[in-house]
Scaffold this motif. Structure first.
Motif, PDB file in Angstrom:
ATOM      1  N   SER A 217       0.855  -1.077  -0.016  1.00  0.00           N
ATOM      2  CA  SER A 217      -0.121   0.092  -0.177  1.00  0.00           C
ATOM      3  C   SER A 217       1.005   1.348   0.061  1.00  0.00           C
ATOM      4  O   SER A 217       0.353   2.363  -0.295  1.00  0.00           O
ATOM      5  CB  SER A 217      -0.812  -0.024   1.120  1.00  0.00           C
ATOM      6  N   SER A 218       2.263   1.072   0.402  1.00  0.00           N
ATOM      7  CA  SER A 218       2.969   2.266   0.256  1.00  0.00           C
ATOM      8  C   SER A 218       4.403   1.893  -0.044  1.00  0.00           C
ATOM      9  O   SER A 218       4.772   0.427   0.025  1.00  0.00           O
ATOM     10  CB  SER A 218       2.844   3.064   1.699  1.00  0.00           C
ATOM     11  N   ARG A 219       5.333   3.009  -0.463  1.00  0.00           N
ATOM     12  CA  ARG A 219       6.729   2.424  -0.755  1.00  0.00           C
ATOM     13  C   ARG A 219       7.613   3.396   0.072  1.00  0.00           C
ATOM     14  O   ARG A 219       7.213   4.688  -0.221  1.00  0.00           O
ATOM     15  CB  ARG A 219       7.012   2.582  -2.192  1.00  0.00           C
ATOM     16  N   GLY A 220       8.505   3.160   0.625  1.00  0.00           N
ATOM     17  CA  GLY A 220       9.358   4.187   1.346  1.00  0.00           C
ATOM     18  C   GLY A 220       9.282   4.253   2.924  1.00  0.00           C
ATOM     19  O   GLY A 220       8.366   3.610   3.378  1.00  0.00           O
ATOM     20  N   CYS A 221      10.313   4.996   3.270  1.00  0.00           N
ATOM     21  CA  CYS A 221      10.315   5.430   4.744  1.00  0.00           C
ATOM     22  C   CYS A 221      10.878   6.825   4.991  1.00  0.00           C
ATOM     23  O   CYS A 221      12.083   6.838   4.193  1.00  0.00           O
ATOM     24  CB  CYS A 221      10.939   4.073   5.550  1.00  0.00           C
ATOM     25  N   PRO A 222      10.558   7.605   5.610  1.00  0.00           N
ATOM     26  CA  PRO A 222      11.327   8.875   5.847  1.00  0.00           C
ATOM     27  C   PRO A 222      12.496   8.930   6.797  1.00  0.00           C
ATOM     28  O   PRO A 222      13.237   9.890   6.682  1.00  0.00           O
ATOM     29  CB  PRO A 222      10.152   9.748   6.547  1.00  0.00           C
ATOM     30  N   PHE A 223      12.743   7.829   7.287  1.00  0.00           N
ATOM     31  CA  PHE A 223      13.710   7.697   8.452  1.00  0.00           C
ATOM     32  C   PHE A 223      14.927   6.963   7.479  1.00  0.00           C
ATOM     33  O   PHE A 223      15.144   6.775   6.410  1.00  0.00           O
ATOM     34  CB  PHE A 223      13.625   6.691   9.542  1.00  0.00           C
ATOM     35  N   ASN A 224      16.351   7.064   8.328  1.00  0.00           N
ATOM     36  CA  ASN A 224      17.564   6.967   7.558  1.00  0.00           C
ATOM     37  C   ASN A 224      18.313   5.856   8.482  1.00  0.00           C
ATOM     38  O   ASN A 224      19.361   6.064   8.846  1.00  0.00           O
ATOM     39  CB  ASN A 224      18.364   7.967   7.637  1.00  0.00           C
ATOM     40  N   CYS A 225      17.655   4.843   8.732  1.00  0.00           N
ATOM     41  CA  CYS A 225      18.340   3.565   9.749  1.00  0.00           C
ATOM     42  C   CYS A 225      19.429   3.070   8.979  1.00  0.00           C
ATOM     43  O   CYS A 225      19.449   2.986   7.717  1.00  0.00           O
ATOM     44  CB  CYS A 225      17.449   2.794  10.025  1.00  0.00           C
ATOM     45  N   THR A 226      20.609   2.863   9.394  1.00  0.00           N
ATOM     46  CA  THR A 226      21.948   2.518   8.856  1.00  0.00           C
ATOM     47  C   THR A 226      21.853   1.139   8.054  1.00  0.00           C
ATOM     48  O   THR A 226      22.417   0.966   7.342  1.00  0.00           O
ATOM     49  CB  THR A 226      23.077   2.533   9.926  1.00  0.00           C
ATOM     50  N   PHE A 227      21.123   0.192   8.763  1.00  0.00           N
ATOM     51  CA  PHE A 227      21.091  -1.265   8.363  1.00  0.00           C
ATOM     52  C   PHE A 227      20.129  -1.404   7.105  1.00  0.00           C
ATOM     53  O   PHE A 227      20.069  -2.579   6.681  1.00  0.00           O
ATOM     54  CB  PHE A 227      20.751  -1.893   9.559  1.00  0.00           C
ATOM     55  N   CYS A 228      19.056  -0.429   6.937  1.00  0.00           N
ATOM     56  CA  CYS A 228      17.946  -0.547   5.932  1.00  0.00           C
ATOM     57  C   CYS A 228      18.245  -0.231   4.320  1.00  0.00           C
ATOM     58  O   CYS A 228      18.876   0.910   4.212  1.00  0.00           O
ATOM     59  CB  CYS A 228      16.692   0.175   6.403  1.00  0.00           C
ATOM     60  N   ILE A 229      17.863  -1.210   3.649  1.00  0.00           N
ATOM     61  CA  ILE A 229      18.035  -0.850   2.315  1.00  0.00           C
ATOM     62  C   ILE A 229      17.142   0.252   1.529  1.00  0.00           C
ATOM     63  O   ILE A 229      17.135   0.679   0.382  1.00  0.00           O
ATOM     64  CB  ILE A 229      18.025  -2.182   1.628  1.00  0.00           C
ATOM     65  N   SER A 230      16.037   0.599   2.530  1.00  0.00           N
ATOM     66  CA  SER A 230      15.030   1.397   1.861  1.00  0.00           C
ATOM     67  C   SER A 230      15.457   2.512   1.536  1.00  0.00           C
ATOM     68  O   SER A 230      14.807   3.201   0.434  1.00  0.00           O
ATOM     69  CB  SER A 230      13.959   1.701   2.986  1.00  0.00           C
ATOM     70  N   VAL A 231      16.540   3.201   2.142  1.00  0.00           N
ATOM     71  CA  VAL A 231      17.114   4.473   1.532  1.00  0.00           C
ATOM     72  C   VAL A 231      17.552   4.420   0.244  1.00  0.00           C
ATOM     73  O   VAL A 231      17.126   5.483  -0.459  1.00  0.00           O
ATOM     74  CB  VAL A 231      18.378   4.820   2.506  1.00  0.00           C
ATOM     75  N   LYS A 232      18.325   3.522  -0.010  1.00  0.00           N
ATOM     76  CA  LYS A 232      18.718   3.229  -1.600  1.00  0.00           C
ATOM     77  C   LYS A 232      17.631   2.745  -2.360  1.00  0.00           C
ATOM     78  O   LYS A 232      17.563   3.205  -3.530  1.00  0.00           O
ATOM     79  CB  LYS A 232      19.876   2.025  -1.448  1.00  0.00           C
ATOM     80  N   MET A 233      16.749   2.086  -1.955  1.00  0.00           N
ATOM     81  CA  MET A 233      15.730   1.731  -3.037  1.00  0.00           C
ATOM     82  C   MET A 233      14.651   2.792  -3.260  1.00  0.00           C
ATOM     83  O   MET A 233      14.150   3.055  -4.454  1.00  0.00           O
ATOM     84  CB  MET A 233      14.862   0.286  -2.261  1.00  0.00           C
ATOM     85  N   TRP A 234      14.325   3.425  -2.171  1.00  0.00           N
ATOM     86  CA  TRP A 234      13.125   4.329  -2.392  1.00  0.00           C
ATOM     87  C   TRP A 234      13.490   5.909  -2.124  1.00  0.00           C
ATOM     88  O   TRP A 234      12.870   7.007  -2.125  1.00  0.00           O
ATOM     89  CB  TRP A 234      12.049   4.196  -1.303  1.00  0.00           C
ATOM     90  N   HIS A 235      14.901   6.063  -1.807  1.00  0.00           N
ATOM     91  CA  HIS A 235      15.234   7.495  -1.647  1.00  0.00           C
ATOM     92  C   HIS A 235      14.467   8.515  -0.521  1.00  0.00           C
ATOM     93  O   HIS A 235      14.386   9.381  -0.677  1.00  0.00           O
ATOM     94  CB  HIS A 235      15.212   8.321  -2.914  1.00  0.00           C
ATOM     95  N   ARG A 236      14.104   7.591   0.627  1.00  0.00           N
ATOM     96  CA  ARG A 236      13.373   8.470   1.651  1.00  0.00           C
ATOM     97  C   ARG A 236      12.258   9.341   1.269  1.00  0.00           C
ATOM     98  O   ARG A 236      11.900  10.148   1.987  1.00  0.00           O
ATOM     99  CB  ARG A 236      14.561   9.314   2.424  1.00  0.00           C
ATOM    100  N   ARG A 237      11.530   8.700   0.140  1.00  0.00           N
ATOM    101  CA  ARG A 237      10.307   9.382  -0.497  1.00  0.00           C
ATOM    102  C   ARG A 237       9.385   8.337   0.197  1.00  0.00           C
ATOM    103  O   ARG A 237       9.161   7.183  -0.667  1.00  0.00           O
ATOM    104  CB  ARG A 237      10.507   9.494  -1.799  1.00  0.00           C
ATOM    105  N   LEU A 238       8.488   8.655   0.866  1.00  0.00           N
ATOM    106  CA  LEU A 238       7.388   7.842   1.486  1.00  0.00           C
ATOM    107  C   LEU A 238       6.028   8.259   0.657  1.00  0.00           C
ATOM    108  O   LEU A 238       5.642   9.289   0.541  1.00  0.00           O
ATOM    109  CB  LEU A 238       7.103   8.018   2.876  1.00  0.00           C
ATOM    110  N   ARG A 239       5.550   7.072  -0.370  1.00  0.00           N
ATOM    111  CA  ARG A 239       4.464   7.326  -0.963  1.00  0.00           C
ATOM    112  C   ARG A 239       3.565   6.379  -1.089  1.00  0.00           C
ATOM    113  O   ARG A 239       3.525   5.131  -0.891  1.00  0.00           O
ATOM    114  CB  ARG A 239       5.075   7.004  -2.555  1.00  0.00           C
TER     115      ARG A 239
END
Length: 394
Positions: A217-239
């Protein structure tokens, strides 16, 4: 890299769920091109073969898989590799495919090439690596191989050129993710994930024939946890998707597949409280009568009694809490914005409701001492949880 542990597979110990990334890419590319596309889930393919014939050799499973590709005779094969742990086997399989289909173009995508494109492209059998989101990137790749785009016009990709790796970062992030449509699903596969594989809902489902589906239902996360690939995958854009579109997809899963359980694979679903409340109300109004949860973990501070009550009324069944560590120093180091005292308070609040609670923990951060690791074990043991899930960082 030696294949499957047959004993684990036959005891339903091998985790399996839908490859929604491939499903989204297929449906999106079909929307804008007339390219013929086929999805093969090699994972459930192998599990199914082992169940059908426990004496089958792993090499024969691979041969059947590659034979199915040869019979299909594609121009391009896209390989999804989600984890570095699977990278070696992905490269071995790609090499075998190339021997049988020497002219095929091979594109690799997923978290592995997104985080390590230089490493992935050391393999001369790979023509392109997708970095991050795959829908737009793959559509452009299809147009490139058709001669409608120049290689320089591609983005969100990496490739070798003149002996050097060229990385083309994403130019534009698609903010309206409803543009990607609904992922393509294989009805035969969908039934086998629950019947043959281990799943998130195994601990509470009634029987192995109950169909479980995965949804986004959504992609991304606004946070910047060091261990998480979400930053590279979704560029911290929560949609987030439109709530009604999500509800329509669930309705289709109910009508077409008879699902009884639904798992959201969102990175940080409840951080948008208004969205989650609307979704829950919609599930109640439409009388879906399914059990659902979020597999990726919930952000502990986002939960409050009113939201939790609404979630449970809509069928939410297992609260998966992304706690990570029992050391505040480690939580601060990995940029996890949560306090230990708040975690304990939220667990106690959840215990007021009729639902299960599972804690997610990580052990072995590079900066973690043995004492801090033991603090996580002790902290998790002191929480009133139904299950504790521990993962090794390295």
């Amino acid at each position: 890299t030696k294949g499957y542990d047959y004993e684990a597979v036959l005891s339903k110990g091998q985790y399996a769920e839908e490859p929604l990334g491939l499903g989204y890419i297929a449906s999106y590319c079909k929307k804008y091109t007339d390219v013929d596309i086929k999805i093969i889930d090699a994972h459930i393919f192998a599990i199914d073969k082992i169940f059908s014939n426990p004496d089958i050799k792993f090499e024969n499973i691979e041969k059947e898989l590659i034979d199915s590709m040869v019979n299909y005779n594609p121009d391009i094969i896209g390989v999804s590799c989600l984890f570095h742990k699977l990278a070696k086997h992905a490269h071995v399989l790609i090499g075998k495919i190339k021997k049988c289909l020497p002219d095929v173009k091979i594109v690799i995508g997923g978290s592995y090439p997104t985080a390590s494109p230089e490493h992935a492209l050391r393999d001369a059998n790979i023509d392109l690596a997708v970095i991050g989101e795959g829908e737009e990137a793959m559509l452009k790749i299809l147009k490139f191989y058709r001669g409608d785009l120049k290689q320089e016009e591609l983005d969100s990709v990496a490739y070798m050129k003149d002996g050097n790796i060229t990385i083309k970062p994403v130019k534009k992030i698609v903010m309206d993710i409803d543009e990607f449509g609904v992922p393509e699903r294989n009805p035969q596969y969908l039934k086998k994930y629950s019947a043959l594989g281990r799943h998130f809902f195994d601990k509470i489902k009634d029987n192995d024939q109950d169909v479980i589906a995965t949804i986004t239902s959504s992609r991304g996360c606004p946070f910047n946890c060091t261990f998480c690939i979400s930053v590279k995958m979704w560029h911290r854009r929560l949609r987030f998707r439109n709530v009604e579109n999500v509800l329509d997809e669930i309705d289709g899963l109910k009508r077409n597949f008879g699902i009884k359980y639904l798992v959201f694979n969102d990175d940080n679903m409840t951080i948008n409280r208004e969205f989650t409340m609307k979704l829950c109300q919609g599930m109640i109004d439409r009388k879906f009568n399914i059990k659902w949860s979020v597999s990726g973990g919930l952000y502990v501070p986002s939960l409050d009694e009113k939201l939790v009550d609404m979630m449970i009324k809509s069928g939410f069944n297992i609260f998966t809490l992304a706690i990570e560590s029992g050391s505040q120093e480690i939580l601060d180091s990995i940029r996890k914005k949560v306090r230990l005292s708040e975690i304990a308070e939220k667990v106690n609040m959840l215990r007021k409701f009729d639902a299960y609670i599972e804690g997610y923990f990580m052990l072995g951060f590079p900066e973690e001492t043995e004492k801090q690791l033991k603090m996580t074990i002790d902290f998790s043991a002191g929480l009133d949880l139904d299950w504790r899930c521990y993962q090794c960082v390295q």
